[in-house]
Scaffold this active site. Structure first.
Site, mmCIF file in Angstrom:
data_model
loop_
_atom_site.group_PDB
_atom_site.id
_atom_site.type_symbol
_atom_site.label_atom_id
_atom_site.label_comp_id
_atom_site.label_asym_id
_atom_site.label_seq_id
_atom_site.Cartn_x
_atom_site.Cartn_y
_atom_site.Cartn_z
ATOM 1 N N LEU A 138 8.756 43.303 14.390
ATOM 2 C CA LEU A 138 8.399 44.600 13.802
ATOM 3 C C LEU A 138 9.433 45.656 14.169
ATOM 4 O O LEU A 138 9.920 45.695 15.291
ATOM 5 C CB LEU A 138 7.052 45.090 14.332
ATOM 6 C CG LEU A 138 5.784 44.378 13.884
ATOM 7 C CD1 LEU A 138 4.578 45.124 14.425
ATOM 8 C CD2 LEU A 138 5.714 44.263 12.380
ATOM 9 N N TYR A 234 20.886 54.372 22.790
ATOM 10 C CA TYR A 234 20.126 53.140 22.572
ATOM 11 C C TYR A 234 19.526 52.598 23.878
ATOM 12 O O TYR A 234 18.409 52.927 24.237
ATOM 13 C CB TYR A 234 20.945 52.059 21.823
ATOM 14 C CG TYR A 234 19.992 51.036 21.232
ATOM 15 C CD1 TYR A 234 19.572 51.127 19.913
ATOM 16 C CD2 TYR A 234 19.427 50.038 22.031
ATOM 17 C CE1 TYR A 234 18.626 50.249 19.409
ATOM 18 C CE2 TYR A 234 18.480 49.162 21.543
ATOM 19 C CZ TYR A 234 18.089 49.270 20.223
ATOM 20 O OH TYR A 234 17.142 48.404 19.730
HETATM 21 P P1 NAI Z 1 13.623 45.675 9.498
HETATM 22 O O1 NAI Z 1 13.347 47.104 9.228
HETATM 23 O O2 NAI Z 1 14.546 44.956 8.586
HETATM 24 O O3 NAI Z 1 12.247 44.854 9.533
HETATM 25 C C1 NAI Z 1 11.056 45.399 9.984
HETATM 26 C C2 NAI Z 1 9.879 44.543 9.548
HETATM 27 O O4 NAI Z 1 8.674 45.093 10.133
HETATM 28 C C3 NAI Z 1 9.626 44.520 8.039
HETATM 29 O O5 NAI Z 1 9.172 43.219 7.680
HETATM 30 C C4 NAI Z 1 8.485 45.520 7.856
HETATM 31 O O6 NAI Z 1 7.667 45.286 6.708
HETATM 32 C C5 NAI Z 1 7.706 45.270 9.128
HETATM 33 N N1 NAI Z 1 6.819 46.355 9.527
HETATM 34 C C6 NAI Z 1 7.139 47.620 9.897
HETATM 35 N N2 NAI Z 1 6.025 48.309 10.227
HETATM 36 C C7 NAI Z 1 4.983 47.461 10.074
HETATM 37 C C8 NAI Z 1 3.585 47.567 10.270
HETATM 38 N N3 NAI Z 1 3.013 48.689 10.706
HETATM 39 N N4 NAI Z 1 2.813 46.494 9.983
HETATM 40 C C9 NAI Z 1 3.362 45.338 9.518
HETATM 41 N N5 NAI Z 1 4.683 45.171 9.346
HETATM 42 C C10 NAI Z 1 5.479 46.220 9.612
HETATM 43 O O7 NAI Z 1 14.121 45.625 11.001
HETATM 44 P P2 NAI Z 1 15.036 44.629 11.851
HETATM 45 O O8 NAI Z 1 16.343 45.304 12.078
HETATM 46 O O9 NAI Z 1 14.999 43.259 11.327
HETATM 47 O O10 NAI Z 1 14.278 44.699 13.254
HETATM 48 C C11 NAI Z 1 13.409 43.701 13.725
HETATM 49 C C12 NAI Z 1 13.507 43.646 15.236
HETATM 50 O O11 NAI Z 1 14.834 43.258 15.597
HETATM 51 C C13 NAI Z 1 13.252 44.999 15.922
HETATM 52 O O12 NAI Z 1 12.541 44.780 17.125
HETATM 53 C C14 NAI Z 1 14.660 45.486 16.235
HETATM 54 O O13 NAI Z 1 14.694 46.375 17.328
HETATM 55 C C15 NAI Z 1 15.325 44.169 16.578
HETATM 56 N N6 NAI Z 1 16.792 44.186 16.554
HETATM 57 C C16 NAI Z 1 17.486 44.757 15.503
HETATM 58 C C17 NAI Z 1 18.870 44.800 15.529
HETATM 59 C C18 NAI Z 1 19.650 45.409 14.405
HETATM 60 O O14 NAI Z 1 20.838 45.682 14.593
HETATM 61 N N7 NAI Z 1 19.083 45.603 13.234
HETATM 62 C C19 NAI Z 1 19.639 44.231 16.657
HETATM 63 C C20 NAI Z 1 18.824 43.571 17.650
HETATM 64 C C21 NAI Z 1 17.443 43.591 17.603
#
Ligand code: NAI
Ligand code: NA
Length: 395
Positions: A138, A234
């Site tokens: 999430l 961050y």
């Molecule tokens: P994203 O924004 O692409 O995906 C977020 C997901 O969470 C989506 O499927 C969305 O529908 C869902 N979501 C959001 N609020 C919700 C709710 N209330 N109920 C149900 N579903 C909900 O984000 P991303 O980048 O894939 O991030 C995922 C994880 O990876 C996070 O913990 C982020 O911190 C971590 N991360 C991200 C990095 C990056 O550079 N993008 C790097 C390392 C870790």
């Protein structure tokens, strides 16, 4: 309708169904081109519709033939208004999964709520019996607490001192200084409540209580560390406190899973263009320099390459390699000394004039629009397309 990108601030408020399907198909093709993974059979992905969560679902389904349930929060389409990209991604994913004979169902709603946890538990009970992997991916700016109904907002702020550094508006290419004021104590509490580990723990507790976790069950949540450069905003900022909490939660969850030999892990992933990371100040400039350096060295990975490597070279080894803090690391290439030294040097040189030369601004923009199904070859964006796409296995 004819669907073109329409941006508001950092986000794109339209998305293209065929382009999203293309994005998903590219990821499926990548996984099919790799050797299969002997891993989980029944997988729940929380945050399954975009970014790392979508890649996790695709890897589970097409890399290990797993049945998948995806939970996410996406906007369905209405006549004349497109759905959010995660909706179209999921529609395309499920169509392909079903064609391949794979079980795939989805739940669209607030994963932080008791209702969605209950609905998911019932679906697992009815269709799958037990699950052996939960991916927790999430990314949300807000969380309504299920017990108190209080709505918490996360922030992306430094702790202690104002932080001043360069950033880029990737839409215009303008590099400028920004200053972000230090957070309050309350900002820290709020951010930890939204993006820390409490909700992950609640999910696993619920599924355990209902008897839905298989022996040797695993769960993985995603974290980020990154370079010194971005530390104030961050890893040492409000979001970093939430990630500290998430990482500590892994140990608590593991403690509660001893009887089924279950384990919780945090995987530290690479910085990538997603809807969430685009909203963080300073990070887009870092990513555009990082991409340039990693592409030059042939080390660039996207979400799908990262998650395949997580499953294939980490999660299902007999001995899972972890760092001194017990975390799985797939940010190893990003964090290599030669990469970081080069990025730090380019950072000093980055200006509006130089960035298109020394950074991968075009690559950044391209990937950003790809997230919404735009900028793909072979798709005619002038052509009428049906926005009213439904998700076949939506509950
Ligand atoms: P994203 O924004 O692409 O995906 C977020 C997901 O969470 C989506 O499927 C969305 O529908 C869902 N979501 C959001 N609020 C919700 C709710 N209330 N109920 C149900 N579903 C909900 O984000 P991303 O980048 O894939 O991030 C995922 C994880 O990876 C996070 O913990 C982020 O911190 C971590 N991360 C991200 C990095 C990056 O550079 N993008 C790097 C390392 C870790
Ligand atoms: Na995700």
């Amino acid at each position: 309708m004819i669907i073109q990108p329409k941006t508001r601030g950092f986000i794109c408020i339209t998305s293209h169904p065929e382009g999203c399907a293309k994005n998903v198909q590219n990821q499926i093709d990548y996984i099919k081109s790799k050797s299969p993974i002997d891993g989980a059979k029944n997988v729940l992905v929380i945050g399954a519709s975009t970014g790392f969560g979508l890649a996790s679902r695709i890897t589970s389904a097409f890399g290990e033939n797993a049945a998948t349930i995806g939970v996410f929060f996406e906007k369905p389409p209405a006549e004349g208004r497109t759905a959010s990209s995660g909706w179209y991604n999921t529609a395309a994913f499920e169509e392909q999964a079903h064609k391949a004979g794979l079980y795939a169902k989805s739940i669209n709603g607030d994963a932080f709520s008791n209702e969605i946890k209950e609905q998911t538990a019932q679906l697992i009970k009815k269709d799958l019996g037990k699950i052996d992997l939960v991916i927790y991916s999430l990314a949300s700016p807000v969380r309504t607490h299920p017990e108190t109904g209080v709505r918490y907002k996360s922030t992306l702020k430094p702790i202690g001192n104002t932080y001043t550094n360069k950033t880029v508006d990737f839409h215009t290419g303008e590099v400028k200084e920004i200053s972000i004021e230090a957070c309050t104590e309350e900002d820290i509490v709020n951010t930890v409540t939204v993006m820390g580990g409490e909700d992950w723990q609640l999910w696993i507790d619920k599924l355990k209580k209902e008897g839905l976790l298989a022996d040797n069950f695993k769960t993985v949540a995603y974290s980020y560390i990154g370079p010194k450069l971005t530390e104030p905003v961050y890893r040492k900022g409000t979001i970093g406190k939430a990630k500290d909490h998430l990482e500590a939660t892994a140990f608590n969850i593991t403690d509660g899973l001893k009887d089924i030999k279950g384990k919780a892990f945090v995987s530290v992933n690479k910085a990538l263009v997603t809807q969430s990371s685009s909203a963080i100040p300073v990070i887009p400039l870092y990513i555009s320099l990082l991409y340039k350096v990693m592409k030059e060295k042939n080390l660039q990975e996207g979400c799908i390459e990262q998650i395949y490597r997580l499953f294939k070279e980490r999660l299902y080894l007999d001995e899972i390699p972890v760092d001194s803090e017990g975390r799985i690391r797939i940010d190893d290439l990003e964090m290599r000394d030669d990469i970081q030294e080069k990025v730090a040097q380019l950072w000093k040189e980055a200006t509006t004039e130089s960035l298109s030369e020394i950074g991968d601004l075009e690559g950044y923009k391209d990937e950003f629009f790809n997230l919404f199904g735009f900028n793909f070859d072979g798709i005619d964006y002038e052509k009428d397309t049906n926005e009213m796409v439904s998700i076949p296995g939506l509950q």
